[in-house]
Design a protein around this motif. Structure first.
Motif, mmCIF file in Angstrom:
data_model
loop_
_atom_site.group_PDB
_atom_site.id
_atom_site.type_symbol
_atom_site.label_atom_id
_atom_site.label_comp_id
_atom_site.label_asym_id
_atom_site.label_seq_id
_atom_site.Cartn_x
_atom_site.Cartn_y
_atom_site.Cartn_z
ATOM 1 N N LYS A 43 0.935 -0.966 -0.408
ATOM 2 C CA LYS A 43 0.520 0.059 0.327
ATOM 3 C C LYS A 43 0.972 1.615 0.279
ATOM 4 N N SER A 44 2.188 1.467 0.571
ATOM 5 C CA SER A 44 2.332 2.569 1.123
ATOM 6 C C SER A 44 3.278 2.804 -0.644
ATOM 7 N N LEU A 45 3.533 2.544 -1.681
ATOM 8 C CA LEU A 45 3.753 2.311 -3.450
ATOM 9 C C LEU A 45 2.488 3.959 -3.203
ATOM 10 N N TYR A 46 1.637 3.314 -3.708
ATOM 11 C CA TYR A 46 0.287 4.599 -3.490
ATOM 12 C C TYR A 46 0.372 5.582 -3.208
ATOM 13 N N GLU A 47 0.386 5.229 -1.560
ATOM 14 C CA GLU A 47 0.985 6.736 -1.332
ATOM 15 C C GLU A 47 2.106 7.491 -1.705
ATOM 16 N N ALA A 48 2.859 7.095 -1.534
ATOM 17 C CA ALA A 48 4.254 7.935 -2.350
ATOM 18 C C ALA A 48 3.415 7.955 -3.450
ATOM 19 N N SER A 49 3.395 7.623 -4.311
ATOM 20 C CA SER A 49 2.908 7.797 -5.417
ATOM 21 C C SER A 49 1.793 8.993 -5.845
ATOM 22 N N VAL A 50 0.707 8.896 -4.411
ATOM 23 C CA VAL A 50 0.272 10.196 -4.297
ATOM 24 C C VAL A 50 0.923 11.759 -4.219
ATOM 25 N N MET A 51 2.283 11.339 -3.486
ATOM 26 C CA MET A 51 3.027 12.489 -2.754
ATOM 27 C C MET A 51 3.604 13.173 -3.947
ATOM 28 N N ASP A 52 3.915 12.122 -4.991
ATOM 29 C CA ASP A 52 4.412 12.785 -6.338
ATOM 30 C C ASP A 52 3.266 12.955 -7.671
ATOM 31 N N GLY A 53 2.093 13.025 -6.960
ATOM 32 C CA GLY A 53 1.166 13.656 -7.776
ATOM 33 C C GLY A 53 0.601 12.806 -9.086
ATOM 34 N N ALA A 54 1.364 11.209 -8.857
ATOM 35 C CA ALA A 54 0.141 10.311 -10.013
ATOM 36 C C ALA A 54 -1.285 10.243 -9.470
ATOM 37 N N GLY A 55 -1.828 10.728 -10.700
ATOM 38 C CA GLY A 55 -3.493 10.433 -10.913
ATOM 39 C C GLY A 55 -4.149 8.738 -10.878
ATOM 40 N N ARG A 56 -5.239 8.242 -10.284
ATOM 41 C CA ARG A 56 -5.719 6.859 -10.707
ATOM 42 C C ARG A 56 -4.984 6.479 -11.737
ATOM 43 N N TRP A 57 -4.795 6.973 -12.998
ATOM 44 C CA TRP A 57 -4.609 5.934 -14.933
ATOM 45 C C TRP A 57 -3.017 5.408 -14.427
ATOM 46 N N LYS A 58 -2.188 7.112 -13.298
ATOM 47 C CA LYS A 58 -0.605 6.624 -13.665
ATOM 48 C C LYS A 58 -0.390 5.475 -12.464
ATOM 49 N N THR A 91 -2.281 2.650 -11.603
ATOM 50 C CA THR A 91 -2.589 1.595 -12.043
ATOM 51 C C THR A 91 -1.704 0.929 -13.145
ATOM 52 N N TRP A 92 -1.292 1.809 -13.707
ATOM 53 C CA TRP A 92 -0.386 1.504 -15.020
ATOM 54 C C TRP A 92 1.081 1.718 -14.051
ATOM 55 N N HIS A 93 1.297 2.435 -13.630
ATOM 56 C CA HIS A 93 2.650 2.103 -12.913
ATOM 57 C C HIS A 93 3.133 0.813 -11.750
ATOM 58 N N ILE A 94 1.900 0.827 -11.013
ATOM 59 C CA ILE A 94 2.209 0.180 -9.290
ATOM 60 C C ILE A 94 1.262 -1.042 -9.712
ATOM 61 N N THR A 95 0.085 -0.911 -9.938
ATOM 62 C CA THR A 95 -1.153 -2.139 -10.280
ATOM 63 C C THR A 95 -0.294 -3.229 -10.902
ATOM 64 N N LEU A 96 -0.907 -2.386 -12.412
ATOM 65 C CA LEU A 96 -0.206 -3.397 -13.592
ATOM 66 C C LEU A 96 0.913 -4.110 -13.380
ATOM 67 N N PRO A 97 2.033 -3.545 -12.802
ATOM 68 C CA PRO A 97 3.471 -4.061 -12.933
ATOM 69 C C PRO A 97 3.151 -5.073 -11.944
ATOM 70 N N GLY A 98 2.084 -4.271 -10.697
ATOM 71 C CA GLY A 98 2.834 -5.655 -9.100
ATOM 72 C C GLY A 98 1.886 -7.370 -9.283
ATOM 73 N N ILE A 99 0.705 -7.029 -10.630
ATOM 74 C CA ILE A 99 0.443 -8.273 -10.578
ATOM 75 C C ILE A 99 1.340 -8.970 -12.241
ATOM 76 N N ARG A 100 2.323 -8.385 -12.624
ATOM 77 C CA ARG A 100 2.706 -9.166 -14.182
ATOM 78 C C ARG A 100 3.180 -10.922 -13.498
ATOM 79 N N PRO A 101 4.258 -10.731 -12.704
ATOM 80 C CA PRO A 101 4.672 -12.360 -12.542
ATOM 81 C C PRO A 101 3.312 -13.186 -12.491
ATOM 82 N N ILE A 102 1.764 -12.906 -11.687
ATOM 83 C CA ILE A 102 1.333 -13.939 -11.844
ATOM 84 C C ILE A 102 0.404 -14.027 -13.237
ATOM 85 N N VAL A 103 0.188 -12.744 -14.270
ATOM 86 C CA VAL A 103 0.077 -12.580 -15.268
ATOM 87 C C VAL A 103 0.651 -14.210 -15.953
#
Lengths: 301, 296
Positions: free
Chosen positions: A190-205, A207-219
């Motif tokens: 979860k801290s990855l999201y918090e950090a990205s919000v600090m950096d001004g990342a929106g929802r799409w960013k 998803t693109w930079h944290i969520t999708l890479p996060g599940i890449r190994p499973i995919v």
């Protein structure tokens, strides 16, 4: 030496535990593998195994010369490839959507409902699907009629049939497929999201930079493991939904094995076809596990 | 995160709608069947039944419950589930426990594991499998439906991965207290493995209840069919008719086939056991399955 002996004595119960299962596996798993030899014989159930009549590769030649054999191979690969692709994309999308839901009650209800069809057999579901898609009284065609579209014979049309197979397969399995991705999503730090919000990342960013890479190994894992299913079009589903009108587009290796073997009683030809399927599948499964091991560090046990 | 933007709130709203629609899509066909089963056959023939019964009636259920073949098959299926699940559980646990040991402590482990896993990767296929069951004299016996699948390898893998995740200290403590392998398995491992056991029980139950193909090929006469096989043989005839490709032969079949309301109520009765079990075990299987399949 002495400790070896002691370890052996201590492990005797383990061998005893495994023995019953081993016997079952030898009888119903390995002896049938030996039975594959009838693919090279002219086996007759009446003569039995005692009067072996070796014919070499005749059964295989017969198969390859069958008109429509190429079509069946094509159908199998085409149907399963579509199923594999949709079976990866849709569950990932649904898992992403479900992951955004914060109300646990809603989330759980949706999950319970979408997992459910997985637990119904294709016999039941085919009964329902045939009903729902019926040209005269089915609800889908009733709706089509209401908006002025001519009724479609979904299950008797070679154009529609393969896609009906893919759609209904997804309808049954997408909920179950989401379980694994959803679990992977909830494991993302979860801290990855918090950090990205600090950096001004929106929802799409995010998803693109944290969520999708996060599940890449499973995919990657699921893609590689699904390789083993290239020759499985889904016997239960096809067998319960098809009819002679759609053999051209819907006949797959497994249904062909069934018809040649148990309906026409050509045991040897059917076994030859089964052997081809087993060998090719084995290569694909092996390749899948190898890639899963290399790319996702996956082990079977 | 604190102040959801307007766009994000729009997204959330649409998200709820999409997910609700997906869930309804999974429910509708089943509700449709349920509605048909409680409607009069005239209303069904007229095509006026969607998601609510028309001319509510129990008559098709009454008809089925007087149908001896349906009741027999239901009984056969219940017996199959009880025997089959018990057999599956015993074999799964007895095989998974030794395989969960470290290779350093149980040398034959890797060999055994491959012997079992190989049957998941390669098989003799339909005809050799059928011939073995026949040679073993199991045709027409309920054991033909249970023994060939008595060791469900996939469940064994789930179980052994769960066992492996348990702390080593548990086992060591048991050994200190003088417990052997059987004792450790029974009194230490099993009680804390209930979530995993619930998962594989659910899989085994559903698997046995839904299995129809083995019943069709191993039972010589329809009297021995389990419910799923009986339903399959009924519905297969309807498939031919529904696709509106009737030959004379099919037309004679049609006269013997009961109408859609009866089919619908049979379908519904046969999913009731699953609907009853599934919600209770659901919370276990999500956890159990994930623990078993997703490893680091």
């Amino acid at each position: 030496m002495r400790s070896n002996y002691r370890q052996f004595i201590r492990n005797v119960p383990l061998h005893l535990m495994i023995l019953p299962g081993l016997i079952i596996i030898i009888v119903f798993g390995y002896i049938p593998m030996a039975g594959l030899s009838i693919a090279f014989q002219n086996f007759s159930p009446i003569a039995g195994f005692k009067n072996m009549n070796w014919v070499g590769l005749d059964n295989f030649r017969y198969l390859f010369d069958l008109p429509g054999f190429g079509q069946v191979v094509w159908n199998t690969v085409f149907i399963s490839a579509m199923k594999i692709v949709s079976g990866l994309v849709i569950p990932v999308l649904v898992a992403l959507l479900l992951n955004e839901v914060r109300k646990t009650g809603f989330k759980r209800t949706i999950q319970t409902v979408i997992y459910m069809p997985h637990f119904f057999s294709w016999v039941i579901l085919a009964g329902i699907i045939v009903d729902v898609l019926s040209p005269s009284t089915g609800i889908v065609n009733m709706l089509l009629k209401a908006i002025g579209v001519e009724p479609v014979q979904f299950l008797a049309s070679n154009e529609w049939f393969p896609y009906i197979l893919v759609i209904t397969d997804q309808w049954k399995e997408f909920g179950f497929g989401t379980i694994i991705y959803l679990a992977a999503l909830t494991n993302i730090d979860k801290s990855l999201y918090e950090a990205s919000v600090m950096d001004g990342a929106g929802r799409w960013k995010q998803t693109w930079h944290i969520t999708l890479p996060g599940i890449r190994p499973i995919v990657i894992l699921m893609v590689t493991l699904s390789l083993g299913n290239v020759l499985n079009g889904g016997f239960d589903q096809v067998f319960n939904l098809y009819n002679p009108l759609v053999y051209e587009s819907g006949d797959i290796l497994d249904t062909m094995i069934y018809r040649i073997g148990l309906q026409d009683a050509q045991y040897s030809v059917s076994t030859a076809l089964g052997l081809i399927k087993s060998v090719v599948s084995f290569i694909f499964i092996g390749l899948g596990y190898f890639l899963a091991y290399r790319l996702a560090n996956y082990r079977i046990f | 995160m604190h102040h959801a933007s307007r766009a994000y709130r729009w997204f959330l709203g649409i998200n709820y709608v999409i997910l609700t629609l997906l869930a309804l899509l999974c429910l509708f066909p089943i509700v449709n069947i349920l509605a048909i089963s409680f409607s009069s056959s005239d209303a069904v023939k007229a095509g006026s039944v969607t998601f609510w019964p028309v001319d509510f009636t129990f008559s098709s259920y009454k008809y089925i419950l007087e149908n001896q073949q349906f009741l027999n098959s239901f009984g056969t299926s219940l017996l199959r589930v009880v025997l089959g699940v018990a057999t599956n559980l015993i074999f799964t646990i007895l095989v998974a426990y030794p395989l969960s040991k470290e290779a350093a402590k149980f040398r034959s482990r890797t060999f055994y594991a491959w012997v079992f896993v190989f049957t998941m990767l390669f098989s003799g296929g339909l005809i050799p499998g059928y011939l073995i069951v026949k040679e073993a004299g199991l045709l027409d016996s309920i054991w033909a439906l249970i023994l060939p699948g008595a060791v469900p390898i996939f469940n064994v893998l789930l179980m052994l991965n769960f066992f492996r995740g348990l702390p080593k200290e548990l086992e060591e403590a048991a050994w200190m207290d003088g417990a052997g392998h059987f004792r450790t398995l029974w009194s230490i491992y099993l009680p804390i493995s209930l979530p995993s056991i619930a998962t594989i029980t659910l899989f085994a139950m559903v698997g046995h209840w839904n299995a129809w193909f083995d019943g069709m090929i191993y039972m010589k006469s329809p009297e021995g069919y389990p419910l799923a096989t009986y339903l399959q043989s009924m519905l297969q005839q309807v498939t031919m008719i529904q696709s509106e490709m009737m030959t004379l032969e099919d037309a004679t079949l049609l006269s013997q086939v009961s109408d859609r309301t009866t089919q619908a109520s049979q379908i519904f009765l046969s999913v009731i056991p699953i609907l009853l079990v599934y919600p209770f075990l659901q919370r276990y299987f999500v956890h159990g399955l994930v623990v078993g399949s997703v490893k680091g």
